[in-house]
Write a protein that holds these residues in place. Structure first.
Motif: not given
Length: 326
Positions: A59-63, A66-68, A204-209
């Motif tokens: 879940q990155l930015n809520g998506l 697989m969800d998509y 985007p910020a926070g995604w790699f972490d």
């Protein structure tokens, strides 16, 4: 068209072809749907280093990817082959890496993938499904399709693996049963082909972490190390050295007789554009074949700022009415 319907997630541990091995399978679909046409069922398989759930269902930015796909009316599955994620880890991974030969070669992964395909076919009572694969997984899915066209509707290969130049990304010298990947090593590999000026804005910020925390947590033993590491079977790397980097064919792409999509990121240092084009040229019997390169993306494009271009490209291929030349 995407909907706002809630998704249902189901998880399974299914038997592999080999006794004592279980494979983790995850399924997502819209809650109100209980049956699916064959052309709206899809199975995803991961690459050589990271498990399926932290690339395909993160879940990155809520998506997640697989969800998509699930929100567009699809019954979507992912599988981890043995040695990855929540699937059975070979006992040899608990011994020193140098004590055993590289684990989980492509032929072994192919047996695991075939078990997952048959599980989905039987569960939904269909004869064919769509396949989506990333990196090493494209060799698994490609080889499966070449021998089982009757079980595949469409084949989508992202960052496809084929004959490749030997590079610093391939380890030299004898390989042990597995390797350990650190967060720092993962970062270096991710940015290997990216121009220095473009690196700050790639993810985007926070995604790699978020990805790193989820991925390293899938290996409890490695996660308990200081610093945390991820233990990864070396079979895929051994095959890369013996087959793909040696200019040999792991399977016959000309035996694939289903619509096939190849998608690639411009800055993919693991598998450069030449690999993409070489495989595309071999798909001579696919009734419809397409090759798409997305700008300013790496081998891990599905977790970068241009990821929706990747999602839309694959979704269009899955949804459209294809012209096979009639």
């Amino acid at each position: 068209m995407a909907t706002t319907a809630k998704l249902v997630m189901e998880e399974f541990m299914i038997p592999a072809a080999d006794a004592g091995v279980e494979l983790y399978v995850r399924n997502k679909h819209e809650r109100e749907r209980s049956s699916f046409a064959s052309d709206h069922i899809l199975l995803y398989v991961h690459g050589a280093t990271y498990p399926a759930e932290t690339t395909f269902d993160l879940q990155l930015n809520g998506l997640s990817w697989m969800d998509y796909i699930a929100r567009r009316g699809y019954d979507v599955y992912l599988v981890d082959v043995r040695g990855y994620g929540r699937s059975t880890r070979p006992a040899e991974m608990s011994a020193p890496a140098g004590a055993h030969a590289p684990l989980v070669r492509t032929d072994t992964a192919l047996r695991d993938f075939a078990a997952a395909v048959d599980f989905v076919l039987e569960r939904r009572g269909v004869e064919k499904i769509n396949l989506l694969a990333w990196s090493w997984g494209t060799s698994i899915a490609g080889a499966f399709t070449s021998a089982n066209n009757d079980k595949v509707n469409r084949l989508a290969l992202y960052a496809p693996l084929w004959n490749m130049p030997r590079s610093s990304l391939l380890e030299s010298g004898p390989l042990g049963a597995y390797r350990v990947v650190s967060r720092e090593a993962a970062t270096r590999r991710w940015f290997a082909g990216v121009p220095e000026a473009a690196r700050a804005g790639l993810i985007p910020a926070g995604w790699f972490d978020a990805w790193a925390e989820a991925t390293f947590a899938t290996d409890p033993v490695g996660a308990a190390s200081t610093p945390p590491v991820l233990r990864v079977p070396n079979g895929a790397l051994q095959d890369a050295l013996e087959i793909w980097a040696a200019g040999k064919a792991a399977y016959d792409p000309a035996a694939i007789r289903v619509p096939t999509l190849l998608v690639h990121g411009q800055w993919d240092a693991d598998l450069p554009s030449s690999v993409l084009h070489a495989l595309f040229a071999q798909l001579t019997r696919a009734p419809c074949r397409r090759c798409v390169e997305i700008g300013e993306g790496t081998h891990s494009l599905m977790m970068e700022r241009h990821r929706l271009q990747l999602f839309r490209t694959v979704q269009h291929f899955l949804d459209e009415e294809l012209d096979a030349g009639q």
